[in-house]
Every structure is written in C-alpha cells, then in structure tokens.
Design an enzyme around this catalytic site. Structure first.
Site, PDB file in Angstrom:
ATOM      1  N   SER A 207      28.376 -50.724  21.023  1.00 31.74           N
ATOM      2  CA  SER A 207      29.037 -49.954  22.142  1.00 31.74           C
ATOM      3  C   SER A 207      30.555 -49.500  21.515  1.00 31.74           C
ATOM      4  CB  SER A 207      28.963 -50.624  23.499  1.00 31.74           C
ATOM      5  OG  SER A 207      29.906 -51.907  23.152  1.00 31.74           O
ATOM      6  N   GLU A 208      30.966 -50.583  20.800  1.00 30.78           N
ATOM      7  CA  GLU A 208      32.324 -50.192  20.231  1.00 30.78           C
ATOM      8  C   GLU A 208      32.356 -48.797  19.579  1.00 30.78           C
ATOM      9  OE1 GLU A 208      33.689 -54.790  19.277  1.00 30.78           O
ATOM     10  OE2 GLU A 208      32.981 -53.710  17.805  1.00 30.78           O
ATOM     11  N   HIS A 209      31.560 -48.576  18.551  1.00 31.78           N
ATOM     12  CA  HIS A 209      31.832 -47.329  18.055  1.00 31.78           C
ATOM     13  C   HIS A 209      31.316 -46.196  19.027  1.00 31.78           C
ATOM     14  CE1 HIS A 209      32.397 -48.890  13.929  1.00 31.78           C
ATOM     15  NE2 HIS A 209      31.596 -49.848  14.437  1.00 31.78           N
TER      16      HIS A 209
END
Length: 493
Positions: A207-209
């Site tokens: 989810s960070e990317h």
C-alpha cells in the site's frame, strides 16, 4: 437514543460523529485532560512534533470515513511524501522507496538490478490481495463469528498465505536479504515482528507504493483538533478528566455507566480504550482466569529539538542493525533490550516549517522495544538513548548530539501509565490468532448495547484502520436499530 463513548481517541471521536449523524445523543468521556489518546503533540513551546503516529497511509480510506462524518475534504490537508523513505543499512548502504514507479524501478536497477522483475511480480500479486482484503476484511466486521469462517474468506486466507509470516512470504519474491528486510519491516507499524506476523500484513508494504505515504500539514495530531471541532459544533458532549469506573448491565443489556462514582443511564456504550481493560469495567472475574492476549511491541520514543537542520534528511527514514532478525528476536522472543537497536527517524521539517523555529529542527526517534513491565526503564532508558543518538549521528545526522536544545522521552512504562495494554504502543499484537475473526470485535460480548472500537479491536491498528473500524461499528449499530424497529413492528401487528 443516548450513547456513551469511553475514550476520546481517534476511534471514539470518529464514532461520535458517525453516530451523531444517525441521530444519537452522544457523550464522550475521557479520563485524561485532553483528547487524542496516542495522537497528541509533544512541545516545549518552541518545538512541536507528533507524540504518536506520524506515517499517514491509505489516504482514501481516511477521506471516505471523513466523508461519512460529513467533514469537508479541505479540512484535511495531506502532503505527499515522495521519496517515501530511505532505509539505512549497517554497511553504510541505503535503499530508497518511491511512490513514483519509474523512480522505484531506477533505484532497483541501480542497487539491486536482478530484483526488479521480482518487485514487479510482488506489486502485481498484491494488487488483487489488497482489493479482496479491504472488501472482505477491513470493511467487514465479524461480531457474528460465522461471517468470518466462510468458504470465500478461508480460500482468500489460504491464497494470501496468511498462515506464513511476513518475512518468509516476502522472501518468496526477493532473494536479496536487504530487500527482504525492506519489504517486511512494515509489520512494526502495528507492533508485530516480521517473523511472526501473518503474511497478509505484507499488504502494508504494497500500500505504501500503491497509495503513497502522506503527511498531515501541521502534524497528525491536528486531525484530532478537526474531529473535536466538529463534535463540539454538532452537539456531541465532551467530558474530560471523567473516569468511567464501571459499565452497568441488566438482563443482558447495557443500562449505563458509573462516572466518578455516579451512575448515568445510556442505551449504548462504546468502549475506546485498549480492549483488555474493558473487563475491569464489567467486573468480569472470569476474564482474569483466562489467558491474556499478547501485547504489541513497546516503543522508546525520543523527541528532540535541535539548533540546526539537515537539508538532505528526508521526512522518514529507518536505520537497521547488522542482524535484523537477531534484533527482532530480542524484542519479541527473549524480550530484552537489543544491543544493536533498529529505529525510525521522523523529520517533519523537510515538509512543514511550522514545527520548529527557523534554522532549527524537531526530530522524533522511535525505537522498537519489548512491552511488559519486566524492564526497569528508569535504569535502562539512558543507555539505550545514548546508543540510538550516537548511531543516528554517525549514520545520518552529523553534529546531532551537540545541537540538541530540548529532549524528552516516553517509555513503555509511560505508555502503561497512560492506559496502553502492557505498555504496548499498538494495542494487542497482530498475530494470527489475534487477527480477523479472532480479534475482539465491534460487538464483543453476548449482551446488547455494548460495543468497542480502537487499535485492539478488528480491523486493527493504524489510524485509517481504526477510523474504518469506527465506520464498521456505526454501520453495525444502524443495522441493529433497523432490525430492532422491524421486530417491534412485527410483534405489534
């Protein structure tokens, strides 16, 4: 309908606004002098920095819940962090994570050229896992436990390899140890070891990317100010220094609460403290004989104000030890203070000029440590702080020690005194038997009118996830009110 909410953390305040929208008469009782729980500021007057959460994930989830609260989008000013953060290794190398796919591919081809295809495969595989995971787990409650053990859920858990730990799951994609650590350490965001936390939490790294890392202008604690402002505007009653002593029940239904020794009647009670403490309010003697849940990791938090800035320092960075697995084993298995600590450094000055005077910095160091009361932090904290600050100075902050004008510490002992379960910073641990349908639910017990929300309650820890839990809870209450009304009409006919 009169509803009491115990605790003015982000889960309690969000629930208050959602239930007010349903027509509830809501009163929030907070035992501390200020709202926010983990989300407050640390300040000495000149320097100001978030006390607790700093990394903003899943911005769309936060916005969707605020929409449900009828809070305008412009009330939450989010600034995107790209690069996401930099990871510093013990051999003086570094790996930078980006939200921009082209930049990330370039970083991989430069640092780990034989791993670029594996990264693409990881992102491709996790896209579908994320989509299904959000709809079937994060946006669903399991107060009816049978809803968890459906064939589709069990099939999803098997396909996502939830029976494995995050680190071994990530190792299927990356054979480079540095990248294995880089894409597994995110379980620390929710207080779990990468070597024991279920593989499904690998979604955090994805989810960070996919969705980015963000910063709330003014600091994450500013979100609490916004929620409080709308509560006050809409008639939600907020009572501070109000300690709830007992939750009263009668014939399997909540009847009210005792506050500072005085009974107050309510139709519903929502508990927004660390969940295991609810048993003392219910005078549940049986709970004391049961096996206690495992706590998440603790944190040593170091807040520093300095007389200089580091222009090359990013907003977020991690410093890893030479032996990351050994570091995790010390914290989570032997439950000792690591000789070679890992830590996270938050530098909001790179993105927000309001947190320190011109030319100065407000810094935040988070050091994962064991939870529990077996460590004498009065005796141990100074040595650990010295190790961390010296290592930070050597790795990325030259001149740090001589530049410090203000320094404040928070230990697991302080967290425990503030009401966090066993001094853990993230609620109960996110292990397999404390996740999904096995975690405490929004409606945790067998009687009516009692609900729960917060980091120790499904769907789990992290600000957007707790806010989604509040949305799940409000939907549950709305459905139960509708069912009750229909049943009343049916009986009257």
């Amino acid at each position: 309908m009169k509803t009491a909410i115990i605790g003015a953390g982000v889960g309690g305040l969000t629930t208050a606004l959602l239930l007010e929208r349903q027509g509830h008469q809501v009163t929030v009782f907070e035992q501390q002098a200020n709202p926010g729980g983990r989300m407050q500021y640390e300040t000495d007057g000149d320097f100001r920095i978030d006390q607790g959460p700093t990394i903003v994930l899943l911005p769309d989830m936060i916005r969707n819940v605020l929409d449900a609260c009828a809070i305008p989008q412009n009330e939450l000013e989010l600034i995107k962090c790209d690069p996401l953060y930099r990871i510093h290794y013990a051999d003086d190398t570094a790996y930078t994570k980006y939200s921009d796919p082209a930049k990330q591919k370039e970083e991989l081809l430069t640092k780990f050229p034989n791993q670029a295809a594996q990264y693409d495969q990881f992102m491709h595989d996790m896209e579908n896992v994320y989509r299904v995971g959000v709809s079937q787990f994060l946006e669903q409650g399991f107060s009816n436990r049978f809803r968890f053990f459906t064939s589709s859920n069990l099939r999803f858990l098997y396909k996502s390899k939830a029976y494995r730990d995050v680190h071994s799951f990530i190792s299927d994609y990356f054979n480079e140890p540095k990248l294995q650590d880089a894409y597994a350490l995110q379980s620390l965001y929710i207080g779990g070891s990468p070597y024991t936390t279920p593989a499904i939490y690998g979604l955090i790294s994805y989810s960070e990317h996919a969705h980015g890392i963000w910063y709330v202008k003014g600091g994450y604690a500013g979100l609490i100010d916004t929620l409080v402002s709308y509560c006050e505007e809409r008639g939600v009653t907020l009572q501070y220094n109000a300690k709830v002593d007992k939750i009263q029940q009668k014939r399997k239904r909540v009847s009210g609460i005792e506050v500072d020794g005085a009974f107050q009647p309510f139709n519903n009670v929502v508990y927004n403290g660390d969940f295991p403490a609810i048993h003392s309010l219910l005078d549940d003697k049986k709970a004391k004989k049961k096996k206690q849940p495992s706590a998440s990791s603790g944190c040593l938090l170091i807040y520093a104000g300095t007389n200089r800035r580091w222009e090359e320092l990013q907003t977020h960075q991690f410093v890893l030890p030479e032996q990351f697995q050994q570091n995790m084993e010390a914290i989570f298995e032997s439950r000792t203070i690591p000789e070679d600590p890992s830590f996270y450094v938050f530098n909001p000055n790179s993105i927000d000029a309001t947190c320190a005077p011109a030319g100065k910095s407000a810094l935040y160091f988070l050091v994962p440590v064991p939870s529990g009361d077996h460590i004498n932090w009065d005796q141990q904290k100074d040595l650990l702080v010295e190790r961390v600050l010296h290592k930070a100075e050597k790795t990325l902050l030259p001149g740090l020690l001589d530049s410090i004008e203000w320094l404040k510490l928070r230990t697991p002992a302080d967290a425990s005194q503030a009401g966090l379960y066993q001094g853990g910073s993230f609620g109960i641990a996110p292990n397999l038997l404390q996740s999904g349908g096995f975690r405490p639910q929004n409606k945790p017990f067998g009687f009516e009118g009692l609900y729960a929300v917060g980091a120790s309650v499904h769907p789990g820890g992290g600000v957007p996830i707790v806010m989604q839990g509040a949305k799940n809870l409000s939907d549950l209450i709305m459905s139960e009110v509708g069912d009750y009304a229909q049943e009343t009409v049916r009986k009257s006919v």
